[in-house]
Design an enzyme around this catalytic site. Structure first.
Site, PDB file in Angstrom:
ATOM      1  N   TRP A 104       0.678  -0.847   0.145  1.00  0.00           N
ATOM      2  CA  TRP A 104       0.148   0.005  -0.141  1.00  0.00           C
ATOM      3  C   TRP A 104       0.699   0.605   0.151  1.00  0.00           C
ATOM      4  O   TRP A 104       0.977   2.131  -0.981  1.00  0.00           O
ATOM      5  CB  TRP A 104      -1.234  -0.017   0.919  1.00  0.00           C
ATOM      6  CG  TRP A 104      -2.031  -0.934   0.479  1.00  0.00           C
ATOM      7  CD1 TRP A 104      -2.636  -1.814   1.382  1.00  0.00           C
ATOM      8  CD2 TRP A 104      -2.547  -0.652  -0.376  1.00  0.00           C
ATOM      9  NE1 TRP A 104      -3.557  -2.851   1.230  1.00  0.00           N
ATOM     10  CE2 TRP A 104      -3.981  -1.912  -0.438  1.00  0.00           C
ATOM     11  CE3 TRP A 104      -3.543  -0.102  -1.161  1.00  0.00           C
ATOM     12  CZ2 TRP A 104      -5.468  -2.512  -1.062  1.00  0.00           C
ATOM     13  CZ3 TRP A 104      -3.918   0.144  -1.852  1.00  0.00           C
ATOM     14  CH2 TRP A 104      -5.165  -1.174  -2.081  1.00  0.00           C
ATOM     15  N   ASP A 174      -0.792   6.917   6.652  1.00  0.00           N
ATOM     16  CA  ASP A 174      -1.968   6.647   5.933  1.00  0.00           C
ATOM     17  C   ASP A 174      -2.484   5.320   7.276  1.00  0.00           C
ATOM     18  O   ASP A 174      -1.321   4.501   7.719  1.00  0.00           O
ATOM     19  CB  ASP A 174      -1.311   5.222   4.827  1.00  0.00           C
ATOM     20  CG  ASP A 174      -3.366   4.823   4.737  1.00  0.00           C
ATOM     21  OD1 ASP A 174      -3.879   4.400   5.305  1.00  0.00           O
ATOM     22  OD2 ASP A 174      -2.824   3.592   3.485  1.00  0.00           O
ATOM     23  N   LYS A 198     -11.738  -1.610   8.316  1.00  0.00           N
ATOM     24  CA  LYS A 198     -11.177  -2.407   8.331  1.00  0.00           C
ATOM     25  C   LYS A 198     -11.925  -2.891  10.232  1.00  0.00           C
ATOM     26  O   LYS A 198     -12.218  -2.961  10.613  1.00  0.00           O
ATOM     27  CB  LYS A 198      -9.381  -2.117   9.003  1.00  0.00           C
ATOM     28  CG  LYS A 198      -8.827  -1.339   7.565  1.00  0.00           C
ATOM     29  CD  LYS A 198      -8.814  -2.668   6.667  1.00  0.00           C
ATOM     30  CE  LYS A 198      -7.934  -2.465   5.521  1.00  0.00           C
ATOM     31  NZ  LYS A 198      -8.425  -3.096   4.335  1.00  0.00           N
TER      32      LYS A 198
HETATM   33  N1  PMP Z   1      -3.851   2.085   2.072  1.00  0.00           N
HETATM   34  C1  PMP Z   1      -4.101   0.548   3.103  1.00  0.00           C
HETATM   35  C2  PMP Z   1      -3.047   0.472   3.705  1.00  0.00           C
HETATM   36  C3  PMP Z   1      -5.467  -0.188   3.018  1.00  0.00           C
HETATM   37  O1  PMP Z   1      -4.836  -1.194   3.298  1.00  0.00           O
HETATM   38  C4  PMP Z   1      -5.387  -0.301   2.037  1.00  0.00           C
HETATM   39  C5  PMP Z   1      -6.969  -1.236   0.881  1.00  0.00           C
HETATM   40  N2  PMP Z   1      -6.924  -2.026   1.897  1.00  0.00           N
HETATM   41  C6  PMP Z   1      -6.122   0.649   0.907  1.00  0.00           C
HETATM   42  C7  PMP Z   1      -4.688   2.026   1.418  1.00  0.00           C
HETATM   43  C8  PMP Z   1      -6.330   1.385   0.065  1.00  0.00           C
HETATM   44  O2  PMP Z   1      -7.993   1.320   0.298  1.00  0.00           O
HETATM   45  P1  PMP Z   1      -9.215   1.928  -0.313  1.00  0.00           P
HETATM   46  O3  PMP Z   1      -9.658   0.807  -0.910  1.00  0.00           O
HETATM   47  O4  PMP Z   1     -10.340   2.234   0.133  1.00  0.00           O
HETATM   48  O5  PMP Z   1      -9.116   3.038  -1.995  1.00  0.00           O
END
Ligand code: PMP
Length: 364
Positions: A104, A174, A198
């Site tokens: 990520w 994040d 989450k």
């Molecule tokens: N950052 C992290 C740490 C994630 O775990 C995720 C998705 N699991 C994201 C960003 C992306 O999130 P989204 O699908 O809400 O765009």
């Protein structure tokens, strides 16, 4: 049959049973209004009060001072990967800085690089994202418009223990997969963000905590939806917000406060859950390999694999037959992953540990 209480999915993940029950009722008719939550206007006084309560609950749970705005945005955490550089680095003289510690954070850099100059100060790719750097080993620039990292790498199961020093550079994290799972000091950050799916609720809403001082850095001329000031000015009600997701998020925040006893109590429970699972996995190190190095282990996501590939499928079949779900690893690294988000109970983790122990006895 699969069981909600044995859902170890990486996200969207388990939600507390009492929240699901209240949500079921709210879909038919909210006790307060008589209308379905799915048909509630975002301009109604009821929804305006809900927005304020949800903001206030997050403030209280994390001791967020007034100088931070609490926003509810759409576009997931992924949209933040673009909004952050557009708002804070478009006119910078130096590159924005990033740690790439997993899947990520890699995505965050890639999306930022599409709009601004981005520099990676540390990259764990060569080791297959099993380690994290120590903060003081990084060569960071004091002129960077911001420093971005992912506090918990959801895919690989790596979690930073604490925040880096800011060094005079706005710190942005994040926290999608560990927000509200443990205590942190928002005062160390210029901004943190976390999507809901989450620990906070269903997908559709992303919480952003942003220091008011950051708003002065935003250039004029951005599309209004992509300018944080728009959402601050309109109290997260500029266009139609995800009413349903915010409703459920608010129920989860009440559950965390009233049933669990707050973030510190949650942190202690989460630590016990992770210890239970790591313990059983370590005791089966003849057949199971953990992905993360010991020092980088996450309390939220535990990635592991069976050394014998045929055990992978056998375990999944047995786990599913016993009602467990969500244990398959992310497509980028394969193997298994158990996500121990807030709504996954200690009892559920003990049942998973028992399943692994019994599987180990029969297949070891
Ligand atoms: N950052 C992290 C740490 C994630 O775990 C995720 C998705 N699991 C994201 C960003 C992306 O999130 P989204 O699908 O809400 O765009």
């Amino acid at each position: 049959m699969l069981s909600n209480s044995l859902n170890f999915s990486g996200g969207p993940g388990a939600l507390p049973a009492c929240v699901l029950e209240q949500t079921q009722q709210a879909i038919v008719a909210l006790p307060e209004t008589g209308l379905s939550i799915l048909g509630m206007s975002h301009r109604s006084p009821w929804f305006k009060a809900l927005l304020l309560e949800a903001q206030e609950n997050i403030r209280q749970l994390l001791n967020v001072p007034e100088r931070y705005h609490v926003l509810f945005l759409q576009g997931g955490s992924s949209l933040q990967f673009s909004m952050i550089p557009m708002n804070f680095a478009a006119q910078a003289r130096a590159p924005a800085e990033f740690v790439t510690s997993g899947y990520w954070s890699g995505k965050a850099v890639g999306e930022a690089a599409a709009v601004v100059d981005a520099r990676v100060v540390w990259d764990g790719a060569a080791d297959g994202y099993r380690k994290l750097p120590t903060w003081n080993s990084l060569q960071r620039s004091e002129g960077a418009p911001f420093f971005h990292y992912v506090s918990n790498e959801t895919v690989e199961g790596l979690q930073f223990r604490n925040a880096p020093a800011s060094n005079g550079v706005p710190l942005i994290a994040d926290m999608s997969s560990d927000f509200l799972s443990r205590r942190f000091d928002i005062g160390e950050y210029a901004m943190v963000y976390a999507h809901a799916q989450k620990n906070l609720g269903p997908a559709g809403v992303t919480v952003v905590l942003i220091d008011d001082a950051m708003l002065a850095r935003i250039p004029d001329g951005l599309p209004p939806m992509l300018d944080y000031r728009t959402h601050v000015t309109h109290g997260s009600n500029y266009n139609t917000p995800p009413v349903f997701s915010i409703y459920v998020l608010n129920l989860v925040s009440r559950w965390l406060r009233d049933e669990i006893g707050g973030v510190d109590a949650m942190q202690r429970i989460n630590a016990r859950k992770a210890a239970t699972l790591y313990d059983v996995l370590e005791r089966h190190d003849d057949m199971i390999e953990l992905h993360a190095d010991h020092a980088a282990r996450s309390v939220m996501n535990i990635a592991f694999r069976f050394k014998e590939p045929q055990l992978h499928e056998r375990f999944l079949v047995e786990a599913n037959a016993a009602g467990f779900s969500g244990l398959e690893g992310h497509r980028s690294i394969g193997g298994m992953r158990a996500s121990l988000y807030n709504a996954v109970s200690e009892s559920a983790v003990q049942q998973l540990a028992q399943l692994i122990a019994e599987f180990g006895r029969r297949n070891g």
